[in-house]
Design an enzyme around this catalytic site. Structure first.
Site, short mmCIF file in Angstrom:
data_model
loop_
_atom_site.label_atom_id
_atom_site.label_comp_id
_atom_site.label_asym_id
_atom_site.label_seq_id
_atom_site.Cartn_x
_atom_site.Cartn_y
_atom_site.Cartn_z
N HIS A 41 5.12 12.32 20.94
CA HIS A 41 6.22 13.05 19.92
C HIS A 41 5.38 13.96 19.29
CE1 HIS A 41 9.70 13.96 17.64
NE2 HIS A 41 9.04 13.66 16.70
N ASP A 55 0.27 47.23 21.31
CA ASP A 55 0.19 46.00 22.00
C ASP A 55 -0.81 45.18 21.19
OD1 ASP A 55 -0.02 43.66 23.79
OD2 ASP A 55 0.88 44.86 25.10
N TRP A 84 -0.93 10.19 16.34
CA TRP A 84 -1.33 11.76 16.76
C TRP A 84 -2.62 11.72 15.85
CZ3 TRP A 84 -2.30 16.20 13.67
CH2 TRP A 84 -1.80 16.26 12.67
N SER A 107 -6.83 27.55 23.29
CA SER A 107 -6.01 28.56 23.28
C SER A 107 -5.48 29.05 21.80
CB SER A 107 -4.40 27.88 24.11
OG SER A 107 -3.43 28.36 23.63
N SER A 108 -5.62 28.23 20.96
CA SER A 108 -5.29 28.48 19.57
C SER A 108 -6.08 29.36 19.13
CB SER A 108 -5.18 27.38 18.75
OG SER A 108 -4.08 26.57 19.11
N HIS A 123 -5.28 19.24 7.51
CA HIS A 123 -4.49 19.90 6.30
C HIS A 123 -4.32 21.14 6.35
CE1 HIS A 123 -1.79 19.14 3.02
NE2 HIS A 123 -2.35 20.27 2.67
N GLU A 155 -4.04 22.57 8.98
CA GLU A 155 -2.93 22.67 10.17
C GLU A 155 -1.72 22.55 9.67
OE1 GLU A 155 -3.24 22.97 13.44
OE2 GLU A 155 -1.20 22.19 13.82
N TYR A 207 -0.43 23.94 6.85
CA TYR A 207 -0.14 25.09 6.51
C TYR A 207 -0.30 26.07 7.70
CZ TYR A 207 -0.53 23.03 2.10
OH TYR A 207 -0.42 22.38 1.03
N SER A 261 10.54 35.27 4.27
CA SER A 261 10.37 36.51 3.39
C SER A 261 11.01 37.95 4.10
CB SER A 261 8.94 36.65 3.01
OG SER A 261 8.44 35.42 2.32
N HIS A 317 -6.25 13.58 0.60
CA HIS A 317 -5.07 13.34 0.09
C HIS A 317 -4.07 12.40 1.19
CE1 HIS A 317 -2.83 17.19 0.60
NE2 HIS A 317 -2.57 16.19 1.54
N HIS A 318 -4.65 12.51 2.32
CA HIS A 318 -3.97 11.80 3.58
C HIS A 318 -4.62 10.50 3.58
CE1 HIS A 318 -1.88 15.41 5.23
NE2 HIS A 318 -2.74 15.90 4.71
N THR A 329 2.84 27.39 -4.18
CA THR A 329 4.12 27.05 -3.38
C THR A 329 5.41 27.37 -4.26
OG1 THR A 329 2.97 25.49 -2.47
CG2 THR A 329 5.26 25.49 -1.83
N LYS A 342 6.16 31.03 -4.54
CA LYS A 342 6.98 31.51 -3.48
C LYS A 342 8.39 31.10 -3.27
CE LYS A 342 3.65 32.03 0.33
NZ LYS A 342 4.27 33.27 0.60
N ARG A 351 5.71 3.00 8.42
CA ARG A 351 5.93 3.86 9.63
C ARG A 351 5.48 3.31 10.90
NH1 ARG A 351 1.93 8.72 8.56
NH2 ARG A 351 2.82 9.64 10.65
#
Lengths: 527, 380, 287
Positions: A79, A108, A144, A171-172, A255, A257, A259, A270, A304-305, A330, A333, A452
């Protein structure tokens, strides 16, 4: 290369699209590819959503009613992979493909063939990933985040999963290179960097993040592969390695990722809020700098993870402070968005509703993020439903809400047809009520002690889980409704004007709706 | 129609009442029973209220704007779009708030890290899917896994209502026991994959990582039973390896400890006797069934059918029905890269001999031979 | 932008889908091979051939377009930027492995040996283990082995690669100054040096496996050694093939002093593998 060589080829500018299925396979047109990405992402959203339904079904009440715990773990793992790499990222790349060349006034994307390949790797990669469900041992079930040694216990699907991730990475990276080159090289004369719409800016910065971290993920999963098949000891203490090493490398990718998944959302919002507030974006340049600061900080907060892995205290303090710092840009913003709305002349069409929903609920996710940043408190929050609630607030009501907002905002431009406003509003309210029923109680569950990634739980957690599941089913159904709205808009509807929205500004609104197959064959004037 | 309304109202009331009745089951983090857990709780509440306060201001401004600055009310858009002052203010103010939050957080974190001068140490090892507790210097060493009642109820399609099971999924066969008011140091590690040891009432969780030891400590104020769970995904039965800690008064703890040591001695003696005298095949099979149920069913399942593609079946297995040496090697040394761990580190000679004999003569297999503990001991 | 200067947008790109199919067959076959599925190796080979076919076709098309003057200044800039950022992504790929090496040497091995926060780890699990580099870990995974010395083949290889960096630059000077002979000789020398490097690396591996008992399974030292040098060797091979193609194209007269992006791209790539090697030599072989 300073002199222009003789121009002997025919100009291809007036080509319309080819016909039939092969048009989509061989297309180099940024709009076609954008459409492919968006449709692919919607399909993956439904696939990942179906897995979420299985999860919520099993968690509806205590006891195991439907699935084996092993299969449950496959569901949570895949998932996440499908939603992150298959739904949210391709949706933003799709938006980038559609909008960036138009927004910068270019003809293009800069590297059109590679653009095609960036997309056409994805269906193969996901076919490979999803095929692992049918292999001996099933799909990946270690989460994941792929932490070893658990992930190394996978069945035959393991190497396929690893290679699918490699393909997504290829691809990315190609997609990101294309975005950077397009923005740097394809702007119309007069489109200076600080005149670019914020969506372009946020994607520009996102693309750098992608190029910097996707290869790191590739490296990390390659080490997993060799640890399993070639006897290396990267993640095994017996050989001098360390399982936690993987977590460091993974989160160095992971991390930024996060963002990657949210910065383009900032850009979308915005763009939309000023349109419906009929007022220019407040603090444009501070928005750009804030985005850049967030991107920079994202490289120095990864651990921090992993506050609970037993880092030395200096490390925990450093990562705690650095993480708390992210709250500053943040916050800037959010304050800017609110100032944009302040003293505006607001109307609340569906894109605006989703954007406001984004600002409020993303901020809630931001608050819980700030709480999670406090290391001693994180020792309690970590790996509980509090975290699950947190990242679903920032990803579902954050990233995905912004994608919904973008879809409603630009669908009339893309298709030439207005979507049904009443249905759009229904979709928003159904989603917003149900998503909060779905995720808000998970905060309580986590605080009360529910870990979890468990398929079954103690009876004291029963009620909130039931609420959460009911919210989940309702949210799932609401998104099926969204598919219907999109389908209906593509098929027909009230014709959209070129301007579409009263307060809309930007190059995309100077083109017809739908725009011509080739956007700007001659560069537009930039004021 | 009225009836329907009444029914609805009644239903809503009932739901509400039941939520109130269950309110004690926590909307919030437990305050816990240690100095640390209280500090963490205070910190949690501090950040929570700071966030709520910021939220009120931010969302308040937003909602105000949405109500009063809407086009339908005739609002005309101003065109201002910059203010250096505002930008500086909302950069600096949050920064100051963050510093205010960071100070207590730093203090608590430093306290939590200080596991020195502990009164006693317990080595905690995570296994798929149970915990092992070794009391350092006390010769007490045991496994703690999900209790039988929960385990029965949690099987897919068991038809047992979890609410009829005491402490469903939060109960174990042998709890960890520690004395009240003593600083207990935990040395956390794992044998196979990463686990995490978490009792919410103690205020922290910490990962148990194979090959490394993490330290943590606790000093509990009041006797009681405290429950928690493994918090790091560790495979199929991650949700089914709870933690139960019984905190006893010092006197009770001493009694308990002595009893444990007695049991260990008896068990050791029994094992030694068995080693010398041998056991009958029937005894081995009987004992083997217990061992199998406690250690093997999570993967190989109750009837030995395994799970296709992940966990091989015992019933009809070529390995089990083949030469015994290969089976002994598998059980004792495990298979690298799979969930099959080396059970020689977990089971004693009697248990190993019993479970191997059991597997060969039950679960649909009937090889008809048996192995003695002495033969296992010779292979160590 | 007048229309004759308009940006070139190609149509009907058939190569990407060929590439996707090739990549899927190759990696799918590889995965099957790792699982021990029969025939998977054949799928892998077919996939590889499809990928090679794709590259010939795709680059062939681009070369033809370039030769017929399709690309102008803007397209050229796009290619350059694309290559630069591609190389940057490669740098980050190596960063993951160098980062792993750093973490292992600075943190995890000392912890296992009881330094810093690892006191109890060493006492209770790995007592007696001491932090020395190289190491195959506290369990001495893979058995006795010898370290790969820095001053034999690796030093020669360093010299070879640095020289090849100079020869490719010399070739570039020749190209810019329109000295065809210098270009071709310089390139030929670079390609030759590149393949010699790869050959010597293969020799070193065979020495490691056969005489030093240093394998990928030799604990963390073997792991980092072979993975870092292996991926580098792979990149050198790719770079040398790129330069070989450039050599052929130079002989065919494809490049002019003004128009030779492909050559420069290959040269950049070559310098990149060069720099990575210096990092390897210092951190893997020497220190």
């Amino acid at each position: 290369m300073t002199t222009v060589t003789a121009d002997t080829h025919d100009d291809h500018h007036d080509h319309g699209p080819a016909k039939g299925f092969m048009r989509w396979v061989t297309t180099t047109n940024h709009k076609d590819i954008g459409t492919l990405y968006l449709i692919f992402s919607l399909v993956m959203f439904m696939v990942g959503g179906a897995m979420a339904m299985v999860i919520r079904l099993e968690l509806f009440q205590p006891g195991l009613q439907f699935v084996d715990p092993g299969f449950f773990n496959q569901m949570t793992t895949v998932h996440a992979l499908v939603m992150i790499f298959g739904a949210v990222m391709p949706a933003f790349v799709g938006l980038a493909n559609w909008m960036l060349p138009i927004m910068v006034g270019g003809p293009d994307m800069a590297l059109p063939r590679m653009n095609n390949w960036s997309f056409w790797i994805l269906p193969f990669a996901f076919a490979m990933l999803l095929s692992t469900f049918f292999m001996d041992g099933g799909a990946a079930a270690g989460g994941w985040t792929l932490y070893p040694p658990l992930v190394l216990q996978g069945g035959n699907g393991f190497p396929y999963m690893i290679f699918a991730i490699h393909m997504m990475g290829i691809s990315s990276v190609m997609g990101a290179i294309n975005v950077i080159v397009t923005i740097l090289n394809m702007r119309a004369p007069g489109m200076t960097l600080m005149k670019m719409p914020l969506f372009v800016w946020t994607w520009f910065i996102t693309a750098y993040l992608l190029i910097a971290v996707m290869p790191v993920l590739a490296g990390a999963v390659t080490m997993l592969l060799t640890d399993r098949f070639y006897d290396t000891s990267f993640f095994s203490a017996a050989g001098g390695g360390d399982p936690v090493l993987f977590q460091h490398i993974f989160w160095f990718f992971g991390h930024p990722e996060v963002y990657i998944l949210i910065l383009p959302a900032f850009g979308v919002v915005s763009s939309i809020i000023p349109t419906f507030a009929r007022k220019p974006l407040f603090g444009y340049s501070s928005m750009v700098y804030a985005t850049a600061s967030i991107a920079f900080l994202s490289f120095i907060v990864w651990a921090h993870h992993m506050f609970t892995v037993g880092m030395p205290i200096e490390g925990e303090l450093f990562f705690m402070y650095a993480t708390m710092l992210i709250a500053v840009p943040t916050g800037v913003k959010v304050f800017n968005w609110i100032s944009t709305m302040w003293k505006g002349s607001m109307t609340f069409e569906t894109p605006m509703l989703f954007s406001i929903g984004f600002v409020i609920m993303f901020t809630i996710g931001g608050f819980s993020g700030l709480m999670l940043a406090i290391a001693p408190a994180d020792f309690q929050y970590h790996d509980t439903y509090f975290v699950v609630a947190h990242f679903h607030y920032v990803l579902v009501t954050g990233a995905i809400y912004s994608i919904m907002a973008a879809a409603y905002y630009w669908l009339p431009k893309w298709t030439g047809n207005m979507y049904n406003e009443k249905m759009g509003q229904w979709h928003f309210w159904l989603s917003t009520v149900s998503v909060n029923v779905l995720f808000f109680p998970q905060h309580f569950l986590g605080l009360a002690g529910m870990p979890r990634r468990i398929p079954d739980y103690s009876v004291q957690f029963a009620e909130f889980n039931m609420w959460s599941s009911i919210g989940g089913f309702a949210f799932g159904l609401s998104q099926v409704f969204f598919c219907y709205i999109v389908y209906k808009t593509i098929k027909g509807g009230e014709k959209a004007t070129d301007q579409v929205w009263e307060g809309a500004e930007g190059l995309e609104w100077t083109l017809s709706s739908p725009p011509p197959y080739h956007s700007f064959t001659t560069a537009p004037e930039i004021k | 129609m009225n009836k329907l309304k009444q029914l609805f109202a009644g239903g809503a009331l009932l739901t509400f009442m039941s939520s109130v009745a269950h309110a004690e089951y926590g909307l919030n983090m437990p305050v816990g029973v240690t100095e640390t857990s209280r500090q963490v709780y205070d910190l949690h509440m501090l950040i929570l209220w700071v966030c709520v306060a910021i939220g009120v201001v931010v969302f308040g401004a937003m909602i105000w704007s949405m109500i009063f600055h809407r086009k339908s009310k005739g609002a005309v858009a101003s065109q201002f779009h910059e203010s250096m002052t505002a930008e500086v203010v909302w950069t600096v103010v949050p920064f100051i708030i963050l510093i205010v939050m960071a100070i207590p957080a730093t203090k608590v974190l430093i306290d939590m890290h200080d596991a020195s001068e502990a009164d006693m140490s317990i080595k905690v090892t995570g296994y798929q899917w149970k915990w092992r507790y070794e009391y350092i210097g006390e010769d007490v060493d045991f496994f703690s896994s999900l209790d039988a009642a929960s385990n029965e109820a949690r099987q897919v399609g068991s038809k047992i209502d979890p609410s009829t099971v005491d402490n469903y999924l939060l109960n174990v066969d042998r709890p960890l026991v520690i004395p009240v008011g003593k600083k207990v140091r935990f040395l956390l590690t794992a044998s196979d994959v990463i686990h995490a040891w978490w009792v919410p009432d103690f205020g922290w969780k910490k990962d148990a990582i194979p090959g490394f030891i993490n330290e943590a400590w606790v000093k509990v104020d009041e006797p009681g039973v405290y429950r928690g769970q493994c918090a790091e995904l560790c495979g199929r039965d991650h949700g089914f390896m709870p933690i139960v800690v019984e905190v006893k008064s010092e006197a009770d703890y001493a009694i308990w400890l002595a009893a444990q040591k007695g049991e260990e001695v008896v068990a050791k003696m029994e094992a030694e006797v068995a080693l010398v005298e041998g056991l009958t095949a029937d005894d081995l099979i009987q004992k083997g069934e217990e061992v199998y149920r406690a250690n093997c069913v999570a993967c190989h399942q109750m009837k030995g059918e395994g799970i296709a593609g992940v966990f091989p079946a015992i019933s009809g297995s070529a390995l089990v029905n083949g030469p015994m040496d290969a089976q002994i090697d598998m059980v004792m040394n495990g298979k690298v890269g799979t969930a099959m761990v080396a059970f020689k580190n977990q089971l004693n000679d009697v248990e190993l001999a019993a479970v191997i004999t059991y597997q060969r003569n039950s679960l649909g297999n009937s090889v008809g031979d048996s192995v003695q503990p002495s033969a296992i001991a010779a292979l160590r | 932008m007048s229309s004759e200067n308009a940006y070139y947008v190609p149509h009907d790109a058939k190569w990407p889908i060929v590439g996707s199919i090739g990549l899927t067959l190759f990696l799918g076959g590889f995965a099957g091979q790792l699982n021990g599925t029969s025939m998977a190796a054949n799928v892998m080979i077919i996939g590889f051939l499809v990928l090679v076919y794709m590259m010939f076709g795709w680059f062939g098309d681009v070369i033809n377009e370039s030769e017929s003057g399709t690309y102008k200044k803007l397209e050229d800039v796009s290619f350059r930027m694309g290559m630069i950022w591609f190389i940057f992504s490669e740098v980050m790929f190596f960063a993951a492995f160098f980062g792993a090496l750093y973490y292992i040497r600075v943190f995890s091995v000392p912890w296992l040996a009881g330094e810093g926060s690892g006191a109890t780890t060493n006492e209770f699990i790995w007592s007696g283990f001491e932090a020395v580099w190289p190491t195959n870990g506290p369990a001495a995974v893979g058995g006795e082995y010898e370290k790969m010395g820095a001053w034999g083949l690796p030093a020669i290889n360093t010299f070879i690669l640095l020289t090849s960096g100079a020869t490719v630059t010399w070739a570039h000077w020749g190209l810019v100054a329109n000295k065809r002979k210098q270009l071709i000789m310089g390139l030929a020398a670079t390609v030759l040096l590149g393949f010699i490097f790869v050959g010597l690396q293969a020799l070193e591996y065979s020495h490691g496996y056969n005489e030093l008992n240093l394998t990928m399974g030799s604990g963390i030292y073997g792991s980092t050694f072979y993975m870092l040098t292996g991926f580098h060797g792979f990149h050198v091979t790719v770079g040398a093939i790129m330069l070989l193609v450039m050599l052929v194209r130079s002989i065919k007269g494809h490049f002019t002093p003004e128009n030779h992006f492909a050559f420069e791209a290959a040269a950049w790539y070559w310098h990149f593998v060069d720099v990575v090697w210096l990092g390897l030599f210092i951190f893997v072989y020497w220190l």
